[in-house]
Design an enzyme around this catalytic site. Structure first.
Site, PDB file in Angstrom:
ATOM      1  N   LYS A   1     -13.826   0.237   5.000  1.00  0.00           N
ATOM      2  CA  LYS A   1     -14.366  -0.598   4.077  1.00  0.00           C
ATOM      3  C   LYS A   1     -15.503  -1.521   4.281  1.00  0.00           C
ATOM      4  O   LYS A   1     -16.589  -1.660   3.742  1.00  0.00           O
ATOM      5  CB  LYS A   1     -13.532  -1.298   3.243  1.00  0.00           C
ATOM      6  CG  LYS A   1     -12.032  -0.911   3.340  1.00  0.00           C
ATOM      7  CD  LYS A   1     -11.700   0.566   2.410  1.00  0.00           C
ATOM      8  CE  LYS A   1     -10.268   1.051   2.783  1.00  0.00           C
ATOM      9  NZ  LYS A   1      -9.840   1.851   1.859  1.00  0.00           N
TER      10      LYS A   1
ATOM     11  N   ASP B   1      -1.915  -6.086   8.535  1.00  0.00           N
ATOM     12  CA  ASP B   1      -2.923  -5.386   8.404  1.00  0.00           C
ATOM     13  C   ASP B   1      -3.989  -5.607   7.575  1.00  0.00           C
ATOM     14  O   ASP B   1      -3.856  -6.249   6.508  1.00  0.00           O
ATOM     15  CB  ASP B   1      -2.046  -4.120   7.398  1.00  0.00           C
ATOM     16  CG  ASP B   1      -2.856  -2.994   7.025  1.00  0.00           C
ATOM     17  OD1 ASP B   1      -3.981  -2.993   7.794  1.00  0.00           O
ATOM     18  OD2 ASP B   1      -2.303  -2.047   6.151  1.00  0.00           O
TER      19      ASP B   1
ATOM     20  N   TRP C   1       0.907  -1.082   0.050  1.00  0.00           N
ATOM     21  CA  TRP C   1       0.172  -0.190  -0.040  1.00  0.00           C
ATOM     22  C   TRP C   1       0.915   1.192   0.104  1.00  0.00           C
ATOM     23  O   TRP C   1       1.888   1.262   0.733  1.00  0.00           O
ATOM     24  CB  TRP C   1      -0.948  -0.038   1.280  1.00  0.00           C
ATOM     25  CG  TRP C   1      -1.616   1.177   1.167  1.00  0.00           C
ATOM     26  CD1 TRP C   1      -2.395   1.758   0.407  1.00  0.00           C
ATOM     27  CD2 TRP C   1      -2.225   1.808   2.697  1.00  0.00           C
ATOM     28  NE1 TRP C   1      -3.236   2.802   0.692  1.00  0.00           N
ATOM     29  CE2 TRP C   1      -2.945   2.942   2.439  1.00  0.00           C
ATOM     30  CE3 TRP C   1      -1.661   1.606   3.913  1.00  0.00           C
ATOM     31  CZ2 TRP C   1      -3.663   3.863   3.191  1.00  0.00           C
ATOM     32  CZ3 TRP C   1      -2.077   2.650   4.886  1.00  0.00           C
ATOM     33  CH2 TRP C   1      -3.074   3.496   4.527  1.00  0.00           C
TER      34      TRP C   1
HETATM   35  C1  LMR Z   1      -6.586   3.041  -1.081  1.00  0.00           C
HETATM   36  O1  LMR Z   1      -5.461   2.244  -0.866  1.00  0.00           O
HETATM   37  O2  LMR Z   1      -7.066   3.663  -1.835  1.00  0.00           O
HETATM   38  C2  LMR Z   1      -7.208   3.257   0.456  1.00  0.00           C
HETATM   39  O3  LMR Z   1      -6.846   2.441   1.405  1.00  0.00           O
HETATM   40  C3  LMR Z   1      -7.368   4.609   0.813  1.00  0.00           C
HETATM   41  C4  LMR Z   1      -6.170   5.273   1.149  1.00  0.00           C
HETATM   42  O4  LMR Z   1      -6.361   5.800   2.367  1.00  0.00           O
HETATM   43  O5  LMR Z   1      -5.385   5.211   0.549  1.00  0.00           O
END
Ligand code: LMR
Length: 405
Positions: free
Chosen positions: A243, A208, A127
């Site tokens: 979510k 996570d 992420w």
């Molecule tokens: C994403 O990856 O788009 C979501 O988890 C929102 C974010 O805060 O990045």
């Protein structure tokens, strides 16, 4: 004082919200930020949430402070949702946090208090916000192979080789479900193999889980966590209700920490609560009260589980819809991997230049890694979307994928 500061670039994911909003083209499509949308392109408040909010409105006796750990009923319900009967007696504490990101930040702060030179290993890719969030908290970050951009599969053997070489005591950050950005999660058998290495290398597992219920179902999605909990002395788990309860802006999450024994848990508990007090003092209450009301009421909980399953099913249907449309419109390219992914995300596997052209020429927005949020697809826009993707594929360079999430 502030003359010394430089402006920061727009956030890679959140920056797209404003760009898409300000685009006047009526057929624009937002495949960027990870927010669920229904068949009408809306992100509605879940019915279970509306009902619980009504109940909270009518019955909440006070808005006085609760404390650094937040709502105890929420914490117990979230711990059960995550761990079920894998929760070890007297070795696990759960705190309410401001969203999943708040949970990750508190965990990082606690880790740094425990070991200033701790190294945390993340999947390649991970992420996009993991990196600034964790390194900003002062932790050293390294990555291990996860996604194969050529075959669109998990690089399991390379991952296992890399994990065998991780120094003892380091922290391993894994996405329980669903992996963001790739949408590819380890199978149960693969989770078992990962747990073996974690035990052998004496690593600290840190999960996570931002999408529980979006891959298979609420319980199966927690398999990796529950299996690991029975094998290791210490563990950290960050969960989010953004979510699966659709409570994005209410900032609802939880942090669970497992310690080796009851005495150590007491120390960890005091440290983590002290850390929270020093940072934001207490988490916001409303969303957590709503989640607690849902999880602790049989009828509301059953209704929520149905709504969650509907979201999950729609995401799978939209993947299939786009996959089929691309097969028809771009038969020289293989997009079968779209349907192997779980949850909101998967990589399209196109170049940054093609992504830029999709935005400029067609008003189609996605992050630069070619991660798409399939919730942005509808039966109405899939033709326009697949025509546009086919057009940028035909226009030039071969698909390739940049690695950043
Ligand atoms: C994403 O990856 O788009 C979501 O988890 C929102 C974010 O805060 O990045």
């Amino acid at each position: 004082m502030f003359e010394s500061l430089q402006a920061m670039p727009a956030d890679a994911i959140l920056g797209l919200i404003a760009e898409h909003r300000d685009d006047p083209r009526p057929n624009k499509i937002d495949l960027g930020v990870g927010v669920y949308r229904n068949a009408d392109g809306k992100t509605p408040v879940l019915d279970a949430v509306k009902q619980a909010e009504q109940r909270v409105l009518e019955t909440q006796p006070s808005k006085s402070y609760i404390g650094t750990a937040g709502n105890p009923d929420f914490n117990a319900a979230m711990q059960a949702l995550t761990f079920a009967d894998a929760a070890p007696d007297g070795r696990l504490v759960t705190l309410q946090t401001p969203g999943g990101s708040g949970s990750l930040s508190v965990a990082a702060g606690l880790v740094r208090r425990a070991n200033k030179s701790a190294t945390i290993w993340v999947t390649e890719p991970t992420w996009a916000n993991h990196v600034p969030l964790l390194s900003g908290a002062g932790l050293a970050l390294k990555s291990f192979p996860y996604y194969d951009t050529a075959t669109h599969t998990i690089r399991f053997d390379a991952m296992m080789d890399a994990l065998h070489a991780v120094p003892k005591g380091d922290i391993l950050l894994m996405h329980a479900s669903c992996h963001n950005p790739s949408g590819l999660d380890p199978s149960d058998e693969q989770w078992r193999a990962i747990a073996e290495i974690v035990v052998e290398r004496e690593l600290l597992p840190f999960f996570d889980m931002a999408y529980q219920g979006f891959a298979r179902n609420i319980d199966d999605d927690a398999f990796g966590i529950r299996h690991m909990a029975g094998r290791v002395p210490e563990m950290i788990v960050s969960t989010s209700c953004s979510k699966n309860f659709g409570l994005y802006r209410d900032r609802v999450g939880a942090l669970s920490i497992m310690a080796a024994d009851e005495a150590r848990l007491k120390v960890v508990d005091s440290q983590v609560n002290n850390y929270v007090r020093c940072v934001y003092s207490m988490p916001p209450d409303h969303g957590a009260e709503v989640v607690s009301t849902i999880l602790n009421d049989e009828e509301l909980r059953a209704g929520w589980a149905i709504e969650l399953a509907e979201m999950r099913d729609r995401l799978q249907q939209m993947r299939a819809l786009l996959g089929d449309a691309l097969q028809a419109k771009a038969p020289d390219y293989d997009f079968s991997h779209l349907q192997r992914a779980n949850g909101m995300f998967c990589f399209l596997g196109i170049s940054e230049d093609q992504i830029r052209r999709l935005k400029q020429d067609f008003g189609i927005y996605m992050v630069n890694s070619s991660r798409v949020n399939v919730a942005g697809i509808t039966a109405e826009n899939v033709d326009y979307l697949s025509d546009a993707i086919a057009a940028v594929l035909d226009a030039g360079d071969s698909p390739e994928m940049p690695s950043a999430g």
